[in-house]
Design an enzyme around this catalytic site. Sequence first.
Site, PDB file in Angstrom:
ATOM      1  N   SER A  79       3.252  -7.736  -7.616  1.00 28.66           N
ATOM      2  CA  SER A  79       2.189  -6.812  -6.905  1.00 28.66           C
ATOM      3  C   SER A  79       0.864  -6.589  -7.808  1.00 28.66           C
ATOM      4  CB  SER A  79       2.779  -5.657  -6.052  1.00 28.66           C
ATOM      5  OG  SER A  79       3.394  -4.814  -6.961  1.00 28.66           O
ATOM      6  N   ARG A  97     -12.054 -11.219  -2.298  1.00 26.65           N
ATOM      7  CA  ARG A  97     -11.648  -9.862  -1.643  1.00 26.65           C
ATOM      8  C   ARG A  97     -11.205  -8.775  -2.679  1.00 26.65           C
ATOM      9  NH1 ARG A  97      -7.029  -5.859  -1.426  1.00 26.65           N
ATOM     10  NH2 ARG A  97      -7.257  -4.689   0.574  1.00 26.65           N
ATOM     11  N   THR A 108      -3.955  -3.544  -9.680  1.00 28.22           N
ATOM     12  CA  THR A 108      -3.228  -4.245  -8.478  1.00 28.22           C
ATOM     13  C   THR A 108      -3.709  -5.651  -8.403  1.00 28.22           C
ATOM     14  OG1 THR A 108      -2.940  -4.298  -6.294  1.00 28.22           O
ATOM     15  CG2 THR A 108      -5.129  -3.851  -6.943  1.00 28.22           C
TER      16      THR A 108
END
Length: 335
Positions: free
Chosen positions: A92, A222, A212
């Site tokens: 992640s 995005r 992240t």
Amino acid sequence: MDRRKFIKQTALTGAGLTLPNTLVSCNDNNNDASEVETNAIVNTKNVPLVIATWHVKEATAKAMQVLQAGGNALDAVEQGCRVEEANEKGQSVGKGGLPDRDGNVTLDACIMDKYGNCGSVVYLQNITHAVSVARKVMEDTPHVMLAGEGAKQFAISKGFKPENLLTEASKVAWEKWKVEAEYQPIINIENHDTIGMLAIDKNGDISGACTTSGLAYKMGGRVGDSPIIGSGLFVDNEIGACVATGLGEEVVKTVGSFLVVELMRQGKSPQQACEEAIKRIVNKPNSDYKNFQVGYIAVNKKGKTGSYSIHQWFSMTKFQNNVNEQIQSDYYNKV
């Protein structure tokens, strides 16, 4: 619970699952609305202190090691976040992060110091330690945010070595997703997450960082809340600090971390401020909050902490007074 599995499990909260009261902590919060003052005096018994989103004891331990050696809060949060960025199994943050729909691992990160200086990178590729690049943006450029290829070239110019961040495990997961998943993101199933970290050093100064790889299998380009100052992270050294996690689009819409700090400025405790910020999301007209997750952690100048989320299973790691512990957050949706 693994933080990636958590988002999927939040879908079960509608079935009436709740934690026993003994497992839910308000993180030594005081509900006295007058607890915080604009120029609050640091409680030396509460510092140094490190808190972070999720179960990341190795990261908080590294940050505390920096603080106990006399380092400052900025060094602590950077070094702590780097632990997770290098953790390939986490999938992640940083190396091993799950890619976008085109198979590209793209990283977002920001950092903020006690003076209100900040740096950020968005859509950074092939550089593991995005949080350290963000710090270089803050310290070595006149800018706050660098993006994409420009951020990558800046990182290389500062000595960061490019490398392939798509590990074999993440590649296999991506290949499986291409066969089985719908094109549109399925909230609570196609998971994502963040490490956000806040620290107070022995001088009572606060810094924070957030990093992240974003929403797994997102559309190319995005960007969520994590690298956006005021949304994913905000630090005011006179008041306190906050960091966010969960579905970034919803955090951005309420400028969540800034909101939490401003609520603390108005006199709310960290716990009260986190709870109010979550309510701002769930009480919006036509809010679809039952189908996504947002969580906040916060600390004030006195070293008091708070955490709150929409759904169950969000947790905070806290290292204070020689205790490094995971604390289950209280949450809104108990139905």
